[in-house]
Design an enzyme around this catalytic site. Structure first.
Site, PDB file in Angstrom:
ATOM      1  N   ASP A   1     -14.463  43.090   5.031  1.00 24.72           N
ATOM      2  CA  ASP A   1     -14.730  43.079   6.553  1.00 24.72           C
ATOM      3  C   ASP A   1     -15.591  44.325   6.758  1.00 24.72           C
ATOM      4  O   ASP A   1     -15.337  45.317   7.594  1.00 24.72           O
ATOM      5  CB  ASP A   1     -13.592  43.119   7.388  1.00 24.72           C
TER       6      ASP A   1
ATOM      7  N   ARG B   1      -8.235  46.504   5.963  1.00 25.87           N
ATOM      8  CA  ARG B   1      -8.444  47.800   6.398  1.00 25.87           C
ATOM      9  C   ARG B   1      -7.712  48.955   5.466  1.00 25.87           C
ATOM     10  O   ARG B   1      -8.084  50.113   5.176  1.00 25.87           O
ATOM     11  CB  ARG B   1      -8.369  48.095   7.695  1.00 25.87           C
TER      12      ARG B   1
ATOM     13  N   ASP C   1     -13.654  32.656   3.986  1.00 30.75           N
ATOM     14  CA  ASP C   1     -12.772  32.426   5.007  1.00 30.75           C
ATOM     15  C   ASP C   1     -13.625  32.267   6.519  1.00 30.75           C
ATOM     16  O   ASP C   1     -13.778  33.075   7.264  1.00 30.75           O
ATOM     17  CB  ASP C   1     -11.813  33.696   5.470  1.00 30.75           C
TER      18      ASP C   1
ATOM     19  N   THR D   1      -2.874  34.124  14.711  1.00 23.93           N
ATOM     20  CA  THR D   1      -1.765  35.239  15.075  1.00 23.93           C
ATOM     21  C   THR D   1      -1.953  35.791  16.453  1.00 23.93           C
ATOM     22  O   THR D   1      -1.339  36.566  17.195  1.00 23.93           O
ATOM     23  CB  THR D   1      -1.487  36.219  14.063  1.00 23.93           C
TER      24      THR D   1
ATOM     25  N   THR E   1     -19.268  17.219   9.498  1.00 27.99           N
ATOM     26  CA  THR E   1     -19.797  18.578   9.407  1.00 27.99           C
ATOM     27  C   THR E   1     -19.049  19.418   8.522  1.00 27.99           C
ATOM     28  O   THR E   1     -19.550  20.087   7.655  1.00 27.99           O
ATOM     29  CB  THR E   1     -20.054  19.103  10.813  1.00 27.99           C
TER      30      THR E   1
ATOM     31  N   LYS F   1     -12.146  38.481  -0.248  1.00 25.82           N
ATOM     32  CA  LYS F   1     -12.443  37.503   0.911  1.00 25.82           C
ATOM     33  C   LYS F   1     -13.677  37.867   1.732  1.00 25.82           C
ATOM     34  O   LYS F   1     -13.628  39.186   2.123  1.00 25.82           O
ATOM     35  CB  LYS F   1     -11.100  37.735   2.005  1.00 25.82           C
TER      36      LYS F   1
ATOM     37  N   ASP G   1     -14.839  21.652  13.154  1.00 20.15           N
ATOM     38  CA  ASP G   1     -16.023  20.885  13.913  1.00 20.15           C
ATOM     39  C   ASP G   1     -15.714  19.223  13.527  1.00 20.15           C
ATOM     40  O   ASP G   1     -14.533  19.051  13.022  1.00 20.15           O
ATOM     41  CB  ASP G   1     -17.433  21.248  13.177  1.00 20.15           C
ATOM     42  N   ILE G   2     -16.422  18.264  13.728  1.00 13.07           N
ATOM     43  CA  ILE G   2     -16.189  17.112  13.305  1.00 13.07           C
ATOM     44  C   ILE G   2     -16.189  16.883  11.991  1.00 13.07           C
ATOM     45  O   ILE G   2     -16.633  17.678  11.106  1.00 13.07           O
ATOM     46  CB  ILE G   2     -17.309  16.242  13.908  1.00 13.07           C
TER      47      ILE G   2
ATOM     48  N   LYS H   1     -12.842  29.572   8.410  1.00 15.89           N
ATOM     49  CA  LYS H   1     -12.152  28.850   9.412  1.00 15.89           C
ATOM     50  C   LYS H   1     -12.927  27.660  10.127  1.00 15.89           C
ATOM     51  O   LYS H   1     -13.153  27.694  11.478  1.00 15.89           O
ATOM     52  CB  LYS H   1     -11.567  30.083  10.466  1.00 15.89           C
TER      53      LYS H   1
ATOM     54  N   ARG I   1       0.919  45.306   5.473  1.00 14.68           N
ATOM     55  CA  ARG I   1       0.588  46.910   5.668  1.00 14.68           C
ATOM     56  C   ARG I   1       1.529  47.675   4.642  1.00 14.68           C
ATOM     57  O   ARG I   1       2.658  47.420   4.792  1.00 14.68           O
ATOM     58  CB  ARG I   1       0.831  47.171   7.155  1.00 14.68           C
TER      59      ARG I   1
HETATM   60  O1  C5P Z   1      -7.816  44.797   7.937  1.00 10.00           O
HETATM   61  P1  C5P Z   1      -6.694  43.702   7.945  1.00 10.00           P
HETATM   62  O2  C5P Z   1      -5.789  43.958   6.669  1.00 10.00           O
HETATM   63  O3  C5P Z   1      -5.856  43.656   9.125  1.00 10.00           O
HETATM   64  O4  C5P Z   1      -7.424  42.439   7.324  1.00 10.00           O
HETATM   65  C1  C5P Z   1      -6.785  41.240   7.754  1.00 10.00           C
HETATM   66  C2  C5P Z   1      -7.670  40.187   7.365  1.00 10.00           C
HETATM   67  O5  C5P Z   1      -7.107  38.869   7.608  1.00 10.00           O
HETATM   68  C3  C5P Z   1      -9.036  39.999   8.432  1.00 10.00           C
HETATM   69  O6  C5P Z   1      -9.939  39.367   7.709  1.00 10.00           O
HETATM   70  C4  C5P Z   1      -8.683  38.838   9.195  1.00 10.00           C
HETATM   71  O7  C5P Z   1      -9.821  38.338   9.571  1.00 10.00           O
HETATM   72  C5  C5P Z   1      -7.662  38.057   8.596  1.00 10.00           C
HETATM   73  N1  C5P Z   1      -6.651  37.674   9.353  1.00 10.00           N
HETATM   74  C6  C5P Z   1      -6.319  35.988   9.186  1.00 10.00           C
HETATM   75  N2  C5P Z   1      -5.494  35.517   9.942  1.00 10.00           N
HETATM   76  C7  C5P Z   1      -4.560  35.982  10.743  1.00 10.00           C
HETATM   77  C8  C5P Z   1      -4.868  37.640  10.696  1.00 10.00           C
HETATM   78  C9  C5P Z   1      -5.696  38.067  10.056  1.00 10.00           C
HETATM   79  O8  C5P Z   1      -7.132  35.514   8.471  1.00 10.00           O
HETATM   80  N3  C5P Z   1      -3.599  35.624  11.327  1.00 10.00           N
END
Ligand code: C5P
Length: 240
Positions: free
Chosen positions: A12, A213, A61, A121, A70, A34, A66-67, A63, A183
């Site tokens: 990210d 992170r 990733d 989430t 597509t 990712k 769409d139709i 996500k 974490r």
């Molecule tokens: O930095 P962190 O470890 O929180 O990154 C989590 C990654 O997981 C991010 O790329 C975020 O887009 C993704 N994510 C996800 N679905 C979630 C929560 C986080 O795909 N419910």
């Protein structure tokens, strides 16, 4: 599977150069990366090509929602880049998932792991009841969407660590569950309401864990990645 593949590091970051720096730093310790909306919008297919040339695995990733046509065409293009894993929203509907799955094949004939996103989430029970007008418990809705994803032929879902067990019970052990919100012990949970440590997530049955992170923003990313790989191995040995 090489167990190191179970750790997926979320790149990210805003640019190709920053992604490259992290990948070089992590070396052989990390195999799976990712690429999300931010980096893909900034660096495009170049970043996928770079990772694949290094022999890495790629989770794109985006996500998609769409139709059906597509989404299916987009999955087909991404598959032609040899991505290993992709996400689409289950809310795109059954037909969308079904046609997308049919196009999730790499040039070498292997399947792309296509995952369904259930309820983000960042959303909660009130979203379900008041915004969508769905009178159902959030967890039941997540399980229902996971079941539909399975029926449509998807390989698995993205879910929070505390949903893994129920999803595996309902959809079967082979149905892949990828968990973000990880974490390491002693690390601030940041914006994740329901986080788990790498070891906990693996013991609960997660097939892959996504970590951003805690590695990418670490003072010593390689050390952080090593520690997490060690916890994953530990968790695997303690699985029931
Ligand atoms: O930095 P962190 O470890 O929180 O990154 C989590 C990654 O997981 C991010 O790329 C975020 O887009 C993704 N994510 C996800 N679905 C979630 C929560 C986080 O795909 N419910």
């Amino acid at each position: 599977m090489d167990e190191r593949e179970r750790l997926i590091v979320a790149l990210d970051v805003p640019s190709f150069e920053e992604a490259e720096k992290i990948v070089k730093t992590l070396g052989d310790e990390v195999i799976f990366y990712k690429v999300g909306l931010q980096l893909y919008t900034s660096a495009g297919p170049q970043v996928i090509k770079y990772l694949k040339e290094l022999g890495k695995k790629v989770f794109l990733d985006l996500k998609l929602h769409d139709i059906p046509n597509t989404v299916a065409e987009t999955v087909s293009v991404a598959s032609s880049y040899n991505v290993d894993m992709m996400t689409i929203h289950t809310f795109g509907g059954f037909e969308m998932m079904e046609v997308a799955q049919k196009r999730a094949w790499k040039p070498d004939g292997n399947q792309v792991i296509l995952l369904g996103v259930t309820i983000l989430t960042s959303l909660d029970q009130a979203f379900l009841n008041d915004f969508l007008g769905v009178d159902r418990n959030l967890k039941d809705e997540i399980l229902q969407l996971a079941s539909l994803a399975k029926s449509a032929g998807l390989s698995g879902v993205v879910a929070s660590p505390n949903e893994v067990r129920d999803i595996k019970l309902q959809c079967g052990e082979e149905f892949i569950v990828v968990t973000p919100g990880i974490r390491p012990e002693g690390y601030d949970s940041m914006d994740h309401a329901r986080s788990a440590s790498p070891k906990e997530a693996i013991i609960m049955g997660a097939d892959y864990i996504v970590v951003g992170r805690p590695i990418v923003q670490s003072d010593d990313p390689l050390k952080s990645a090593r520690e997490i790989q060690e916890k994953i191995r530990n968790g695997l040995s303690q699985r029931p």
